[in-house]
Motif scaffolding. Sequence first.
Motif, PDB file in Angstrom:
ATOM      1  N   LEU A   1       0.820  -1.208   0.000  1.00  0.00           N
ATOM      2  CA  LEU A   1       0.000   0.000   0.000  1.00  0.00           C
ATOM      3  C   LEU A   1       0.858   1.263   0.000  1.00  0.00           C
ATOM      4  O   LEU A   1       0.588   2.216  -0.746  1.00  0.00           O
ATOM      5  N   VAL A   2       1.901   1.284   0.834  1.00  0.00           N
ATOM      6  CA  VAL A   2       2.749   2.479   0.937  1.00  0.00           C
ATOM      7  C   VAL A   2       3.515   2.713  -0.370  1.00  0.00           C
ATOM      8  O   VAL A   2       3.502   3.821  -0.923  1.00  0.00           O
ATOM      9  N   LEU A   3       4.169   1.671  -0.876  1.00  0.00           N
ATOM     10  CA  LEU A   3       4.927   1.857  -2.115  1.00  0.00           C
ATOM     11  C   LEU A   3       4.000   2.043  -3.312  1.00  0.00           C
ATOM     12  O   LEU A   3       4.324   2.774  -4.248  1.00  0.00           O
ATOM     13  N   GLY A   4       2.847   1.378  -3.274  1.00  0.00           N
ATOM     14  CA  GLY A   4       1.877   1.571  -4.342  1.00  0.00           C
ATOM     15  C   GLY A   4       1.379   3.009  -4.384  1.00  0.00           C
ATOM     16  O   GLY A   4       1.207   3.595  -5.462  1.00  0.00           O
ATOM     17  N   ALA A   5       1.162   3.600  -3.217  1.00  0.00           N
ATOM     18  CA  ALA A   5       0.749   5.006  -3.145  1.00  0.00           C
ATOM     19  C   ALA A   5       1.847   5.919  -3.678  1.00  0.00           C
ATOM     20  O   ALA A   5       1.579   6.885  -4.412  1.00  0.00           O
ATOM     21  N   ALA A   6       3.101   5.611  -3.315  1.00  0.00           N
ATOM     22  CA  ALA A   6       4.227   6.412  -3.812  1.00  0.00           C
ATOM     23  C   ALA A   6       4.331   6.317  -5.330  1.00  0.00           C
ATOM     24  O   ALA A   6       4.560   7.327  -6.016  1.00  0.00           O
ATOM     25  N   ALA A   7       4.140   5.111  -5.863  1.00  0.00           N
ATOM     26  CA  ALA A   7       4.183   4.916  -7.309  1.00  0.00           C
ATOM     27  C   ALA A   7       3.042   5.660  -7.998  1.00  0.00           C
ATOM     28  O   ALA A   7       3.216   6.264  -9.063  1.00  0.00           O
ATOM     29  N   GLN A   8       1.874   5.631  -7.377  1.00  0.00           N
ATOM     30  CA  GLN A   8       0.694   6.291  -7.943  1.00  0.00           C
ATOM     31  C   GLN A   8       0.857   7.810  -7.941  1.00  0.00           C
ATOM     32  O   GLN A   8       0.538   8.483  -8.924  1.00  0.00           O
ATOM     33  N   ILE A   9       1.406   8.349  -6.864  1.00  0.00           N
ATOM     34  CA  ILE A   9       1.561   9.799  -6.742  1.00  0.00           C
ATOM     35  C   ILE A   9       2.656  10.329  -7.672  1.00  0.00           C
ATOM     36  O   ILE A   9       2.484  11.358  -8.337  1.00  0.00           O
ATOM     37  N   THR A  10       3.776   9.623  -7.730  1.00  0.00           N
ATOM     38  CA  THR A  10       4.912  10.091  -8.529  1.00  0.00           C
ATOM     39  C   THR A  10       4.790   9.745 -10.009  1.00  0.00           C
ATOM     40  O   THR A  10       5.464  10.354 -10.850  1.00  0.00           O
ATOM     41  N   GLY A  11       3.950   8.771 -10.322  1.00  0.00           N
ATOM     42  CA  GLY A  11       3.855   8.310 -11.706  1.00  0.00           C
ATOM     43  C   GLY A  11       4.931   7.299 -12.060  1.00  0.00           C
ATOM     44  O   GLY A  11       4.979   6.810 -13.192  1.00  0.00           O
ATOM     45  N   LEU A  12       5.802   6.965 -11.100  1.00  0.00           N
ATOM     46  CA  LEU A  12       6.848   5.969 -11.322  1.00  0.00           C
ATOM     47  C   LEU A  12       6.324   4.601 -10.878  1.00  0.00           C
ATOM     48  O   LEU A  12       6.563   4.152  -9.761  1.00  0.00           O
ATOM     49  N   ARG A  13       5.592   3.960 -11.756  1.00  0.00           N
ATOM     50  CA  ARG A  13       4.912   2.721 -11.386  1.00  0.00           C
ATOM     51  C   ARG A  13       5.854   1.631 -10.906  1.00  0.00           C
ATOM     52  O   ARG A  13       5.475   0.777 -10.107  1.00  0.00           O
ATOM     53  N   PHE A  14       7.097   1.662 -11.401  1.00  0.00           N
ATOM     54  CA  PHE A  14       8.009   0.572 -11.077  1.00  0.00           C
ATOM     55  C   PHE A  14       8.753   0.781  -9.768  1.00  0.00           C
ATOM     56  O   PHE A  14       9.693   0.040  -9.469  1.00  0.00           O
ATOM     57  N   ILE A  15       8.332   1.770  -8.969  1.00  0.00           N
ATOM     58  CA  ILE A  15       8.771   1.801  -7.580  1.00  0.00           C
ATOM     59  C   ILE A  15       8.242   0.543  -6.885  1.00  0.00           C
ATOM     60  O   ILE A  15       8.916  -0.059  -6.049  1.00  0.00           O
ATOM     61  N   LEU A  16       7.036   0.132  -7.271  1.00  0.00           N
ATOM     62  CA  LEU A  16       6.479  -1.142  -6.809  1.00  0.00           C
ATOM     63  C   LEU A  16       6.484  -2.101  -7.998  1.00  0.00           C
ATOM     64  O   LEU A  16       5.451  -2.413  -8.578  1.00  0.00           O
ATOM     65  N   PHE A  17       7.679  -2.551  -8.389  1.00  0.00           N
ATOM     66  CA  PHE A  17       7.774  -3.475  -9.510  1.00  0.00           C
ATOM     67  C   PHE A  17       7.390  -4.872  -9.023  1.00  0.00           C
ATOM     68  O   PHE A  17       7.656  -5.244  -7.867  1.00  0.00           O
ATOM     69  N   PRO A  18       6.727  -5.678  -9.873  1.00  0.00           N
ATOM     70  CA  PRO A  18       6.167  -6.956  -9.416  1.00  0.00           C
ATOM     71  C   PRO A  18       7.129  -7.885  -8.665  1.00  0.00           C
ATOM     72  O   PRO A  18       6.749  -8.439  -7.622  1.00  0.00           O
ATOM     73  N   PRO A  19       8.369  -8.098  -9.132  1.00  0.00           N
ATOM     74  CA  PRO A  19       9.254  -8.981  -8.350  1.00  0.00           C
ATOM     75  C   PRO A  19       9.542  -8.467  -6.941  1.00  0.00           C
ATOM     76  O   PRO A  19       9.873  -9.262  -6.057  1.00  0.00           O
ATOM     77  N   LEU A  20       9.399  -7.161  -6.719  1.00  0.00           N
ATOM     78  CA  LEU A  20       9.629  -6.611  -5.385  1.00  0.00           C
ATOM     79  C   LEU A  20       8.598  -7.161  -4.396  1.00  0.00           C
ATOM     80  O   LEU A  20       8.914  -7.391  -3.228  1.00  0.00           O
ATOM     81  N   VAL A  21       7.371  -7.362  -4.849  1.00  0.00           N
ATOM     82  CA  VAL A  21       6.333  -7.911  -3.977  1.00  0.00           C
ATOM     83  C   VAL A  21       6.696  -9.341  -3.587  1.00  0.00           C
ATOM     84  O   VAL A  21       6.477  -9.770  -2.450  1.00  0.00           O
ATOM     85  N   VAL A  22       7.291 -10.094  -4.532  1.00  0.00           N
ATOM     86  CA  VAL A  22       7.735 -11.458  -4.236  1.00  0.00           C
ATOM     87  C   VAL A  22       8.871 -11.430  -3.213  1.00  0.00           C
ATOM     88  O   VAL A  22       8.899 -12.226  -2.269  1.00  0.00           O
ATOM     89  N   MET A  23       9.809 -10.519  -3.392  1.00  0.00           N
ATOM     90  CA  MET A  23      10.920 -10.397  -2.444  1.00  0.00           C
ATOM     91  C   MET A  23      10.398 -10.047  -1.049  1.00  0.00           C
ATOM     92  O   MET A  23      10.861 -10.604  -0.040  1.00  0.00           O
ATOM     93  N   ALA A  24       9.442  -9.132  -0.987  1.00  0.00           N
ATOM     94  CA  ALA A  24       8.857  -8.752   0.298  1.00  0.00           C
ATOM     95  C   ALA A  24       8.137  -9.943   0.934  1.00  0.00           C
ATOM     96  O   ALA A  24       8.216 -10.164   2.149  1.00  0.00           O
ATOM     97  N   TYR A  25       7.438 -10.719   0.119  1.00  0.00           N
ATOM     98  CA  TYR A  25       6.745 -11.922   0.588  1.00  0.00           C
ATOM     99  C   TYR A  25       7.736 -12.892   1.237  1.00  0.00           C
ATOM    100  O   TYR A  25       7.484 -13.430   2.323  1.00  0.00           O
ATOM    101  N   GLU A  26       8.866 -13.107   0.582  1.00  0.00           N
ATOM    102  CA  GLU A  26       9.842 -14.061   1.098  1.00  0.00           C
ATOM    103  C   GLU A  26      10.558 -13.533   2.336  1.00  0.00           C
ATOM    104  O   GLU A  26      10.803 -14.266   3.293  1.00  0.00           O
ATOM    105  N   ILE A  27      10.887 -12.244   2.329  1.00  0.00           N
ATOM    106  CA  ILE A  27      11.664 -11.676   3.434  1.00  0.00           C
ATOM    107  C   ILE A  27      10.804 -11.444   4.676  1.00  0.00           C
ATOM    108  O   ILE A  27      11.188 -11.802   5.786  1.00  0.00           O
ATOM    109  N   PHE A  28       9.628 -10.840   4.511  1.00  0.00           N
ATOM    110  CA  PHE A  28       8.750 -10.614   5.662  1.00  0.00           C
ATOM    111  C   PHE A  28       8.249 -11.930   6.242  1.00  0.00           C
ATOM    112  O   PHE A  28       8.029 -12.058   7.442  1.00  0.00           O
ATOM    113  N   GLY A  29       8.042 -12.903   5.364  1.00  0.00           N
ATOM    114  CA  GLY A  29       7.506 -14.187   5.823  1.00  0.00           C
ATOM    115  C   GLY A  29       8.519 -15.073   6.502  1.00  0.00           C
ATOM    116  O   GLY A  29       8.153 -16.012   7.203  1.00  0.00           O
ATOM    117  N   HIS A  30       9.810 -14.794   6.292  1.00  0.00           N
ATOM    118  CA  HIS A  30      10.855 -15.654   6.856  1.00  0.00           C
ATOM    119  C   HIS A  30      11.983 -14.820   7.457  1.00  0.00           C
ATOM    120  O   HIS A  30      13.143 -14.972   7.078  1.00  0.00           O
TER     121      HIS A  30
END
Length: 325
Positions: free
Chosen positions: A187-216
């Motif tokens: 939500l936070v990075l998605g909002a930053a991407a939406q506001i700045t217009g830089l959609r790839f601040i929240l690039f899809p593989p980053l969500v996978v990395m966050a999933y693996e790191i936060f989960g373990h």
Amino acid sequence: METIQRRHTATLTAEALVIAYMGIIALAAHITGINLLLFPELAALSHDVMTRPGGKWASQPWRLILTPTMTAIVGLFITRHASYGAVASAVIALLALAVIKLLRSAIGPAISAGVLPMVLGEKSWLYPVSICAGLVGLVVLLLAFKRWGPRVEASSGSSARHSEVVDALEAYPHSRFWVLSLLAFVLVLGAAAQITGLRFILFPPLVVMAYEIFGHPEVPGWMACPIFFPIVCFLTALIGVLADQAFQASSLAVMLTTLCSIAVLRAFRVHMPPALAVGLLPFVMTAPNIWYPVSVGIGTVVLVLCFWARRSFQRSYATVAAEEA
């Protein structure tokens, strides 16, 4: 020494097959005009299952096909009925997690398959079909490699310990409040991407990395020095942009990007397969430029800071709880 040499040769053979397979997929995408046959996370999945044919992802060949295909359908459906935004991205991530849970799957990169249509604005139903086709080809290659290829896994020593760490990292998360942490991050990075217009601040593989790191957070050794992680992702993103511009998104460009990205991961001693997908994203983007690696750098810096903050909080909480007990 001979055993180590055989393992090294087998790993190089597996990586060569990954590079060749990505080149074939890129050629198929060019011939058919279906750009998203070159699903970026295919590189991540290919590298892990081919270099670790006895690993967790490789042990689930049917889920390897089914999980990303289903999350792609979910992500495409949301994209067709909602405009780009942080909330829509978070909903897709949550639904992708539900698919992974329902299928009892270990295929974390499937989350990227769900988020990618939202980031790219992709609305064609050829998208999940393309992902399914690429994954079917990967499973055929994997099964052939398991039957006729050299062994890659070691049964003991540091290689076995490393494989155990990676399997633990790829297992379904069990850390407390990891879902809330992941959704807050999106939500936070998605909002930053939406506001700045830089959609790839929240690039899809980053969500996978966050999933693996936060989960373990308790799994050690995901990287020798986490502070270098944004540099790794920035470099693979930059390599992809430069190769795309220099070779006009050809098979050679895709193969060269995959090769260089593998070399970067080796140099920094990191096992984070989604980082390979970062380099291939420019090949499915419209007119990628320097803002892509910059956006990747921003997103990964935030991820590392969030990881450190969350781990510090958990350690402080554990210390207080121990003192009170």
